[in-house]
Design a protein around this motif. Structure first.
Motif, PDB file in Angstrom:
ATOM      1  N   ARG A 167      11.050 -26.892 -14.010  1.00 46.38           N
ATOM      2  CA  ARG A 167      10.767 -27.994 -12.985  1.00 46.38           C
ATOM      3  C   ARG A 167      12.069 -28.690 -12.613  1.00 46.38           C
ATOM      4  O   ARG A 167      12.882 -29.014 -13.275  1.00 46.38           O
ATOM      5  CB  ARG A 167       9.955 -28.887 -13.280  1.00 46.38           C
ATOM      6  CG  ARG A 167       8.253 -28.341 -13.278  1.00 46.38           C
ATOM      7  CD  ARG A 167       7.589 -28.985 -14.230  1.00 46.38           C
ATOM      8  NE  ARG A 167       8.109 -28.867 -15.637  1.00 46.38           N
ATOM      9  CZ  ARG A 167       7.695 -29.385 -16.769  1.00 46.38           C
ATOM     10  NH1 ARG A 167       6.361 -30.175 -16.752  1.00 46.38           N
ATOM     11  NH2 ARG A 167       7.975 -29.399 -18.013  1.00 46.38           N
ATOM     12  N   GLU A 168      12.550 -28.766 -11.176  1.00 45.19           N
ATOM     13  CA  GLU A 168      13.487 -29.739 -10.748  1.00 45.19           C
ATOM     14  C   GLU A 168      13.215 -31.240 -11.198  1.00 45.19           C
ATOM     15  O   GLU A 168      12.132 -31.494 -10.930  1.00 45.19           O
ATOM     16  CB  GLU A 168      13.916 -29.438  -9.221  1.00 45.19           C
ATOM     17  CG  GLU A 168      14.272 -28.058  -8.760  1.00 45.19           C
ATOM     18  CD  GLU A 168      15.512 -27.752  -9.195  1.00 45.19           C
ATOM     19  OE1 GLU A 168      16.314 -28.474  -9.631  1.00 45.19           O
ATOM     20  OE2 GLU A 168      15.785 -26.466  -9.308  1.00 45.19           O
TER      21      GLU A 168
ATOM     22  N   PRO B 238      11.294 -23.203  -2.694  1.00 44.71           N
ATOM     23  CA  PRO B 238      11.397 -24.318  -1.867  1.00 44.71           C
ATOM     24  C   PRO B 238      11.120 -24.120  -0.504  1.00 44.71           C
ATOM     25  O   PRO B 238      11.205 -22.916  -0.243  1.00 44.71           O
ATOM     26  CB  PRO B 238      12.909 -24.449  -2.278  1.00 44.71           C
ATOM     27  CG  PRO B 238      13.420 -23.232  -3.088  1.00 44.71           C
ATOM     28  CD  PRO B 238      12.080 -22.523  -3.572  1.00 44.71           C
ATOM     29  N   GLY B 239      10.809 -25.030   0.217  1.00 44.95           N
ATOM     30  CA  GLY B 239      10.448 -24.791   1.518  1.00 44.95           C
ATOM     31  C   GLY B 239       9.019 -24.638   1.894  1.00 44.95           C
ATOM     32  O   GLY B 239       8.619 -24.388   2.986  1.00 44.95           O
ATOM     33  N   THR B 240       8.385 -24.066   0.576  1.00 47.99           N
ATOM     34  CA  THR B 240       6.862 -23.786   1.030  1.00 47.99           C
ATOM     35  C   THR B 240       5.994 -24.828   1.409  1.00 47.99           C
ATOM     36  O   THR B 240       6.050 -25.953   1.081  1.00 47.99           O
ATOM     37  CB  THR B 240       6.412 -23.065  -0.292  1.00 47.99           C
ATOM     38  OG1 THR B 240       6.452 -23.800  -1.185  1.00 47.99           O
ATOM     39  CG2 THR B 240       6.906 -21.517  -0.317  1.00 47.99           C
TER      40      THR B 240
ATOM     41  N   GLN C 106       3.705 -29.534   1.354  1.00 47.00           N
ATOM     42  CA  GLN C 106       4.772 -30.291   0.940  1.00 47.00           C
ATOM     43  C   GLN C 106       4.211 -31.650   0.217  1.00 47.00           C
ATOM     44  O   GLN C 106       3.413 -32.300   0.927  1.00 47.00           O
ATOM     45  CB  GLN C 106       5.736 -30.574   2.127  1.00 47.00           C
ATOM     46  CG  GLN C 106       6.897 -31.369   1.520  1.00 47.00           C
ATOM     47  CD  GLN C 106       7.791 -32.147   2.808  1.00 47.00           C
ATOM     48  OE1 GLN C 106       7.468 -31.747   3.648  1.00 47.00           O
ATOM     49  NE2 GLN C 106       8.494 -33.305   2.443  1.00 47.00           N
TER      50      GLN C 106
ATOM     51  N   ASP D  31       6.291 -31.368  -6.793  1.00 44.80           N
ATOM     52  CA  ASP D  31       7.391 -31.211  -5.909  1.00 44.80           C
ATOM     53  C   ASP D  31       8.630 -30.607  -6.738  1.00 44.80           C
ATOM     54  O   ASP D  31       9.271 -29.374  -6.274  1.00 44.80           O
ATOM     55  CB  ASP D  31       7.846 -32.212  -5.275  1.00 44.80           C
ATOM     56  CG  ASP D  31       8.905 -31.951  -4.010  1.00 44.80           C
ATOM     57  OD1 ASP D  31       8.519 -30.878  -3.439  1.00 44.80           O
ATOM     58  OD2 ASP D  31       9.851 -32.517  -3.716  1.00 44.80           O
ATOM     59  N   GLY D  32       8.705 -30.961  -8.009  1.00 49.04           N
ATOM     60  CA  GLY D  32       9.871 -30.070  -8.869  1.00 49.04           C
ATOM     61  C   GLY D  32       9.507 -28.844  -9.291  1.00 49.04           C
ATOM     62  O   GLY D  32      10.503 -28.032  -9.359  1.00 49.04           O
ATOM     63  N   ARG D  33       8.068 -28.645  -9.354  1.00 46.86           N
ATOM     64  CA  ARG D  33       7.836 -27.140  -9.639  1.00 46.86           C
ATOM     65  C   ARG D  33       7.840 -26.626  -8.467  1.00 46.86           C
ATOM     66  O   ARG D  33       8.566 -25.249  -8.256  1.00 46.86           O
ATOM     67  CB  ARG D  33       6.543 -27.164 -10.177  1.00 46.86           C
ATOM     68  CG  ARG D  33       5.833 -25.753 -10.390  1.00 46.86           C
ATOM     69  CD  ARG D  33       6.531 -24.954 -11.234  1.00 46.86           C
ATOM     70  NE  ARG D  33       6.143 -23.519 -11.706  1.00 46.86           N
ATOM     71  CZ  ARG D  33       7.102 -23.006 -12.371  1.00 46.86           C
ATOM     72  NH1 ARG D  33       8.200 -22.962 -12.814  1.00 46.86           N
ATOM     73  NH2 ARG D  33       6.619 -21.679 -12.577  1.00 46.86           N
ATOM     74  N   ARG D  34       7.583 -26.987  -7.184  1.00 51.86           N
ATOM     75  CA  ARG D  34       7.569 -26.279  -5.873  1.00 51.86           C
ATOM     76  C   ARG D  34       9.122 -25.744  -5.671  1.00 51.86           C
ATOM     77  O   ARG D  34       9.390 -24.775  -5.241  1.00 51.86           O
ATOM     78  CB  ARG D  34       7.042 -27.089  -4.916  1.00 51.86           C
ATOM     79  CG  ARG D  34       6.884 -26.383  -3.593  1.00 51.86           C
ATOM     80  CD  ARG D  34       6.532 -27.278  -2.479  1.00 51.86           C
ATOM     81  NE  ARG D  34       7.645 -28.362  -1.945  1.00 51.86           N
ATOM     82  CZ  ARG D  34       8.244 -28.383  -0.796  1.00 51.86           C
ATOM     83  NH1 ARG D  34       7.743 -27.667   0.128  1.00 51.86           N
ATOM     84  NH2 ARG D  34       9.008 -29.345  -0.555  1.00 51.86           N
ATOM     85  N   ARG D  35      10.006 -26.990  -5.693  1.00 53.42           N
ATOM     86  CA  ARG D  35      11.444 -26.673  -5.536  1.00 53.42           C
ATOM     87  C   ARG D  35      11.992 -25.666  -6.454  1.00 53.42           C
ATOM     88  O   ARG D  35      12.923 -24.889  -6.153  1.00 53.42           O
ATOM     89  CB  ARG D  35      12.077 -27.988  -5.478  1.00 53.42           C
ATOM     90  CG  ARG D  35      12.036 -28.834  -4.336  1.00 53.42           C
ATOM     91  CD  ARG D  35      13.012 -30.094  -4.371  1.00 53.42           C
ATOM     92  NE  ARG D  35      12.916 -30.956  -5.411  1.00 53.42           N
ATOM     93  CZ  ARG D  35      13.710 -31.520  -6.055  1.00 53.42           C
ATOM     94  NH1 ARG D  35      15.148 -31.080  -5.625  1.00 53.42           N
ATOM     95  NH2 ARG D  35      13.593 -32.628  -6.832  1.00 53.42           N
ATOM     96  N   LYS D  36      11.423 -25.620  -7.496  1.00 46.68           N
ATOM     97  CA  LYS D  36      11.955 -24.424  -8.534  1.00 46.68           C
ATOM     98  C   LYS D  36      11.561 -23.046  -8.230  1.00 46.68           C
ATOM     99  O   LYS D  36      12.216 -21.904  -8.176  1.00 46.68           O
ATOM    100  CB  LYS D  36      11.431 -24.705 -10.011  1.00 46.68           C
ATOM    101  CG  LYS D  36      12.026 -23.940 -11.082  1.00 46.68           C
ATOM    102  CD  LYS D  36      13.521 -24.696 -11.199  1.00 46.68           C
ATOM    103  CE  LYS D  36      14.112 -24.413 -12.823  1.00 46.68           C
ATOM    104  NZ  LYS D  36      15.381 -25.123 -12.788  1.00 46.68           N
TER     105      LYS D  36
END
Lengths: 435, 248
Positions: free
Chosen positions: A416-417, B227-229, B232, B219-224
């Motif tokens: 995760r970021e 991203p952009g999906t 949000q 969001d941390g997982r999504r960005r990994k």
């Protein structure tokens, strides 16, 4: 696979949510009965013993699992027993009775189908209500076919029929039947057993001797209380208004009765339970082992019961395992929780499981005492710094300068970021705007 | 005009100051006057979840000193953009600060999560924001189960004219859990994936929640991974503020 199985169970349970026992008032009454019992647990146990003895039942008190195993093994040996049939019971899992009997040279057969499959596979139950829920049908076929020595079809009914036939023979030749106890009424000396396959009734009527292992908190003041607690248990365990079989046992066979054992023994199992009385964990003894907290737990649903490496899994296992072992087992379990409190909400007797899991993080002695000491130092320093506005400003300024690059974050950042601290904190922005 | 003290939370203060500013805008749009007690730091929740209640209590004492000192005649409510930090004060403080229990209970009685304050206290579901978008809601656990929240966020979303699309299991944990996300990263990540998958199934534009920690995790997982999906992840305050007319 497990998630689908649990999802199906969950759907059944949600449908049962319309039954009377799912009503909040019903839970309140049940919670009140359980707490009333805990206020004078020793008193109710004495009354239960008195009622049981009056019915011709032998009562044994075991303070440790080893004591309980010894009582059962000695009873079996003194009677020259060779084969034991067991009905599903978490208490006997807790004391690892099956292995103790095998070690003493007896054959011990689990007769609940799920438990039987798990026993043949050389495993432990992964769920306290549905012990083999982690297995697929083809896997179950393989386990049973190996035992049968012939090929069996991957067919639910055929496999059940084979097991039923095999277990019927075990019931008929067993010398002793061993069960747990779901509730034991102090006023009447009645043991209440809940099963769905009828195996419990075979275990308690066919063999000459019936031994029931009863954790001390299973006592209820009055048989009438079962009217509240029984439907509550079955509703939250399997979604049934009542289980297929409810067995109420009031002593061994008396003159003129056609069935029942010659002898009935009840082993009161303490195993540190009474040390919980008067502590913040006392309410854990209100647990009726319905499994509702497992079914709603996001972590349990992801990792399955075996990941807990403990007889009791899921949220209740995270609480009970360290408590019953005095912290020597399951000390890490309370950390394996997101603290989402779904368990607290699901519990039909209103045990604050989430709060207990949290409190245990501080209360369970950590086997890795060095790590605990370092943790304490870190948080103490942190608390000192952050309990003053200047310390908070200083440390957060350092965080901004380092752009959040501090060691120990890899566990997070590998999947995760992690956002970085903002260039300007809200408080600085506010101070500027309101100067 | 109701007067509100902003309990900003350390996460919003340090990592998401825009969300804190949005919280102020939303409260003002709902007719409240907002003050910011500058001596506040953190409620202590990270320490209690780490198993260090003594350290947590030290922070809790400070928080009680700062917010408890606010004159009840001057300040009507203390409001935080976080169900979790509000639950720390309302659910845990009275037991954690046993020797100041009465004070702690008084503080708990006037501390509210943002949507709880808007909808349940002020009775406002339309703050004047206009949103032409679709939204799905993640019920953050502590708001849901410690504070009993749920309908508030949904009513505010619909009050702003957005379309609400419910996901499967909106009330299942996102897998963050504070120290849990570090101690059990695999399970934690799987739970985030499950939540993101359920959210994506709605085809909503935004995944809204009242807790920055859940949103940071999701969001941390999504960005990994993508991203952009969509959807949000976004805090309810940011979402509502984005639909408010520009500040004069």
């Amino acid at each position: 696979m497990l998630q689908r199985a649990l999802h199906n169970l969950d759907r059944r349970l949600r449908t049962a949510g319309e039954s009377a026992a799912a009503h909040p008032d019903w839970k309140d009454r049940a919670a009140a009965i359980r707490r009333e019992t805990l206020l004078d647990l020793d008193g109710w146990l004495d009354r239960l013993e008195h009622s049981l003895v009056a019915r011709g039942v032998h009562v044994h008190r075991a303070s440790t699992p080893a004591d309980a195993r010894r009582v059962v093994v000695e009873l079996a040996q003194a009677r020259g027993a060779r084969t034991v049939v067991k009905s599903k019971s978490m208490a006997t899992e807790e004391i690892d009775l099956g292995n103790a009997l095998e070690d003493a040279g007896l054959t011990s057969v689990e007769t609940d189908l799920g438990e039987y499959i798990v026993q043949l596979a050389g495993e432990r139950p992964s769920h306290m209500i549905t012990p083999a829920i982690h297995k697929t049908l083809p896997q179950i076929r393989d386990v049973l076919a190996k035992e049968a020595g012939t090929d069996l079809a991957v067919d639910r009914e055929a496999l059940t029929a084979w097991a039923r036939d095999r277990l019927r023979g075990e019931f008929l030749r067993a010398d002793i039947g061993i069960t747990g106890v779901n509730f034991a009424a102090a006023d009447t000396g009645t043991l209440v057993l809940v099963t769905n396959e009828g195996n419990g009734r075979f275990c308690t009527t066919l063999p000459r001797v019936h031994i029931a292992v009863m954790p001390v908190e299973k006592v209820i003041p009055r048989l009438a209380d079962a009217g509240i607690l029984l439907p509550l248990l079955t509703t939250h365990a399997t979604g049934q208004a009542l289980s297929n079989y409810v067995t109420m046992i009031s002593g061994p066979r008396r003159a003129g009765e056609v069935d029942g054992p010659d002898e009935l023994h009840v082993v009161f199992l303490d195993n540190r339970r009474r040390t919980l009385l008067g502590t913040r964990y006392e309410e854990m003894l209100a647990c009726i082992r319905c499994g509702a907290c497992l079914n709603v737990c996001p972590v349990y649903r992801n990792v399955s019961g075996h990941a807990y490496d403990s007889v009791y899994s899921g949220p209740m296992g995270k609480v009970l395992t360290p408590l019953l072992s005095g912290g020597t087992e399951g000390a890490d379990l309370p950390y394996g929780s997101t603290l989402c409190h779904a368990c607290s909400d699901a519990c039909p007797v209103k045990i604050p499981l989430g709060d207990m899991i949290l409190a245990l993080r501080a209360d369970v002695p950590d086997p890795h005492s060095g790590a605990r000491r370092r943790r304490r130092i870190f948080w103490t320093v942190w608390a000192r710094a952050w309990s003053t506005p200047s310390g908070y400003r200083l440390t957060t300024a350092l965080g901004r300068v380092s752009r959040g690059r501090v060691p120990g974050l890899q566990a997070w950042t590998s999947t995760r970021e992690l956002p970085r601290p903002a260039r300007e904190s809200f408080r600085d922005r506010w101070a500027k705007e309101h100067a | 005009m109701p007067k509100v003290a902003l309990f900003v939370t350390c996460v919003a203060d340090q990592v998401f100051p825009d969300t804190a500013a949005a919280t102020v805008r939303v409260l003002e749009a709902a007719g409240a006057e907002v003050v910011f007690p500058a001596a506040q730091t953190c409620c202590g929740q990270p320490a209690i979840t780490a198993g260090e209640p003594a350290a947590a209590a030290r922070l809790a004492h400070h928080h009680l000193d700062v917010f408890g000192a606010l004159d009840a005649g001057e300040i009507d409510a203390i409001v935080a953009p976080s169900g979790s930090c509000t639950a720390m004060v309302c659910h845990h403080y009275p037991a954690l600060l046993a020797e100041r229990r009465t004070e702690a209970e008084a503080l708990a009685a006037r501390t509210f999560e943002l949507t709880q304050y808007l909808v349940d206290v002020l009775g406002v579901v339309d703050i004047g924001a206009r949103l032409d978008t679709t939204v799905t809601v993640h019920d953050a656990c502590h708001g849901l189960r410690n504070l009993g929240l749920g309908h508030e966020t949904r009513r505010l979303v619909e009050g702003a004219g957005a379309t609400l699309v419910e996901m499967t299991e909106p009330d299942t944990c996102c897998g963050f859990g504070g120290v849990f996300s570090f101690g059990f990263p695999e399970v934690s990540t799987r739970l985030a994936d499950s939540k993101l998958g359920h959210a994506a199934g709605t085809s909503a534009r935004y995944l809204v929640s009242g807790d920055l920690a859940c949103l940071m995790h999701l969001d941390g997982r999504r960005r990994k991974v993508g991203p952009g999906t969509v959807p949000q992840p976004i805090h309810i305050a940011d979402l509502l503020a984005s639909g408010l007319p520009p500040k004069r």
